[in-house]
Design a protein around this motif. Sequence first.
Motif, mmCIF file in Angstrom:
data_model
loop_
_atom_site.group_PDB
_atom_site.id
_atom_site.type_symbol
_atom_site.label_atom_id
_atom_site.label_comp_id
_atom_site.label_asym_id
_atom_site.label_seq_id
_atom_site.Cartn_x
_atom_site.Cartn_y
_atom_site.Cartn_z
ATOM 1 N N HIS A 1 -8.456 -1.151 3.330
ATOM 2 C CA HIS A 1 -7.119 -0.898 2.737
ATOM 3 C C HIS A 1 -6.485 0.523 2.366
ATOM 4 C CE1 HIS A 1 -4.297 -3.437 -0.178
ATOM 5 N NE2 HIS A 1 -3.560 -2.553 0.635
ATOM 6 N N THR B 1 0.856 -0.949 0.106
ATOM 7 C CA THR B 1 0.056 0.041 -0.063
ATOM 8 C C THR B 1 0.984 1.353 -0.059
ATOM 9 O OG1 THR B 1 -1.532 -1.099 1.430
ATOM 10 C CG2 THR B 1 -2.124 1.077 1.178
ATOM 11 N N ASP C 1 -5.598 -2.873 -7.149
ATOM 12 C CA ASP C 1 -5.339 -3.518 -6.030
ATOM 13 C C ASP C 1 -5.880 -5.031 -6.008
ATOM 14 O OD1 ASP C 1 -3.855 -4.211 -3.864
ATOM 15 O OD2 ASP C 1 -5.160 -3.415 -2.335
ATOM 16 N N GLU C 2 -4.945 -6.078 -5.643
ATOM 17 C CA GLU C 2 -5.567 -7.364 -5.571
ATOM 18 C C GLU C 2 -6.210 -7.582 -7.260
ATOM 19 O OE1 GLU C 2 -4.969 -8.984 -3.124
ATOM 20 O OE2 GLU C 2 -4.770 -7.413 -1.575
ATOM 21 N N GLY D 1 -6.694 -7.977 2.008
ATOM 22 C CA GLY D 1 -6.525 -6.571 2.246
ATOM 23 C C GLY D 1 -6.960 -5.984 3.841
HETATM 24 MG MG MG Z 1 -2.853 -5.014 0.336
#
Ligand code: MG
Length: 761
Positions: free
Chosen positions: A330, A300, A398-399, A620
């Motif tokens: 997150h 992050t 993200d992810e 997350g």
């Molecule tokens: Mg993460």
Amino acid sequence: MPADAPKPTPRKELSAPQKALHKLGLVRSIDLALHLPLRYEDETRIVRLADAREGQTVQVEGMVTHSEITLRPRRQLLVTLDDGSDTCTLRFFSFYPSHQKALAVGARVRVRGEIRGGFMGRTIMHPAFHAAGGELPNALTPVYPTSAQLPQVYLRKVVASGLARADLSETLPPELLGSLQAVVRAPWTLRDALRYLHQPGPDVSLDALEDRSHPAWQRLKAEELLAQQLSQLTAKRERDALRAPALRTAPGGLHEQLLGVLPFALTAAQRRVGEDIARDLARPVPMHRLLQGDVGSGKTVVAALAAAIAIDSGWQCALMAPTEILAEQHFAKLIGWLEPLLTPLGKRVAWLTGSQKKKQRTEMLALIASGEAALVVGTHAVIQDQVVFKNLALAIIDEQHRFGVAQRLALRSKMSPAAEGELSPERRGAGFARPPALPLEGRSGDAQRASDGGAPHAEPHMLMMTATPIPRTLAMSYYADLDVSTIDELPPGRTPIVTKVVSDQRRHEVIERIRAQVAQGRQVYWVCPLIEESEALDLSNATATHAELSEALNRGSVAPAPLPLLAEEVEAPAEPPGAAGVLVGLLHSRMPVAEKKAVMALFSAGHMGVLVSTTVIEVGVDVPNASLMVIEHAERFGLSQLHQLRGRVGRGAAASACVLLYTPPDGGRLGETARERLKAMAETNDGFEIARRDLDIRGPGEFLGARQSGAAMLRFADLATDGHLLDWARQAAVHMLAQHPQAAEKHIARWLGTKAEYLKA
Ligand code: MG
Ligand code: ADP
């Protein structure tokens, strides 16, 4: 008629089997020629019943000497066949009057099926049959992968005619045939290989054919891998021809300020990947980088630093996460760091989520369109049509493995034409003609080249993050057009997570352990099983566990206060956990968002001792005080999912543990795969090692999931066994694109042509 391979004829009505062919991607003659048998049947010989062994699939010919329908134990047709050497029973549970007629006493028939023993004597269940006599084929009969609408016999004819008509001329230049020879002894030509695989003679070794080690298979796999490498390389070159804003941060700018306010020093790995990203962003070509790092490795903050660079250069940055709760959990930290730095600049952070009220959403959209929102954070809502950015320059996902290819592309197309004009002074007013967004990556690239007459179009830089690392062979194969940065160390001060595999019979001991953890002021996750068939079952299971734990942990103490329902109510000071019983929360995907947020807020703030949830917390969530993770029915989860879940603990300095509760099936043992997975989890905490084992257990198709692999999915080659061919294909692709671009184009079209067509539709 069937013998003719259908051509793409969009205007004419297609027959049902033609439609079925199209659905399988079998449109051109070459597609049919490349549609290879799954296995073969030997119909070249007739076996005497006296010579047939049990378990053998044979073809026999004889006379029906008896035929009857019995009703017990089930209605069935029983036919006795005598071929002079012996007799056997043919048994049908489903049959029509036409079966009875064709198998009447005295009829001579040819029958194919597997011989089985049994108390009624030798039997063939549901054999294929037709009238006796007729010529025997002189090749093995191929059995093709097909669908219910497409009879095997029809498909065989169509494939044979496709094979006869397809252009199978050599695409490999002599020097590549030479280098292939070093890898595959005596490589075959494509034409010979296909003929052989579709119509192998009666004397071939079925084993070599079926395990795909035969030289004919080797040639096909080599060709397929080459096509894939060529298309990836072409996609990469096309991307390199695109434009993106060059982003640089000024000394004393946002990037430096952010580093100044972080409560920790970056790890060496974070610094290194941060430099990779900064270097990419400074180039006028779109970045296409995957940032992989194990759960908890600190991705992050790396994303925040990248965002700071974009914002400092006067552009917008978008951050997308797969679910609302993750977006919030997150990015809370990231926003906490950045927002105070943005305010003095007159900039803001905008949120976009599906559950937002209309009024709030409208406000956010205005902030984004005006450019006042320098950072836009949210879920899929970020890529919806109404969202218009003023000047998006950096998109962070993200992810990323939770998003489909189409969604990632949608984000890429979010750069507004107005912003493109500002890329650099000399481009101003150059009249950017924006080609339509391309539907999928990995296509042949014709569409894009066709539009290359004008100026190259612009795209934002893309940073994709994932905690599911991609093993090397996969990265080389599927992501050849992607740059990869890896965070390979965890922030200091983490104690490794101890993982225990425990039978559900010892559930009460686990509950005692939870009690002890909570008494020490620690927090616990309890994840309930994934029941794929039924969301309702999923839920009832979680609810039951929630009740069980609430009861067990609060026996003899004051019941905890009821859950506040809105996030705003959470601020009320709560008793320290343990004093007045343990607050056990429940989180599942069907809860209203406000309620989910309230529960998460209580858990994050440390007021809730135990959180029972379905898999919504998979990725997350960051609560460093949580030190125990219990996963119920762990045998039902995939390996990478288990690893993701486990990564929710061990985020603080306290010793953490993960308990994998398993329930063997009634009286039995766990299946082999489940056992391997749980063993892998207990043996290692290393995400890369887990990914490697996952690949071993599942194979690349399942590992990637169809939606990620897009057009690039391999049909024939197997990365676990064909690494040598992949190495050859990688080098061959570079050479071929440089020296024989036309042959390369022909090769890509041959192998991926229809797919590209389909994906454009
Ligand atoms: Mg993460
Ligand atoms: P992930 O890579 O799984 O997304 P996060 O970014 O959520 O990991 O980071 C995990 C935790 O580690 C967070 O609490 C974060 O603030 C903390 N963290 C990140 N980098 C460092 C660092 N260099 N030193 C100490 N803690 C860090």
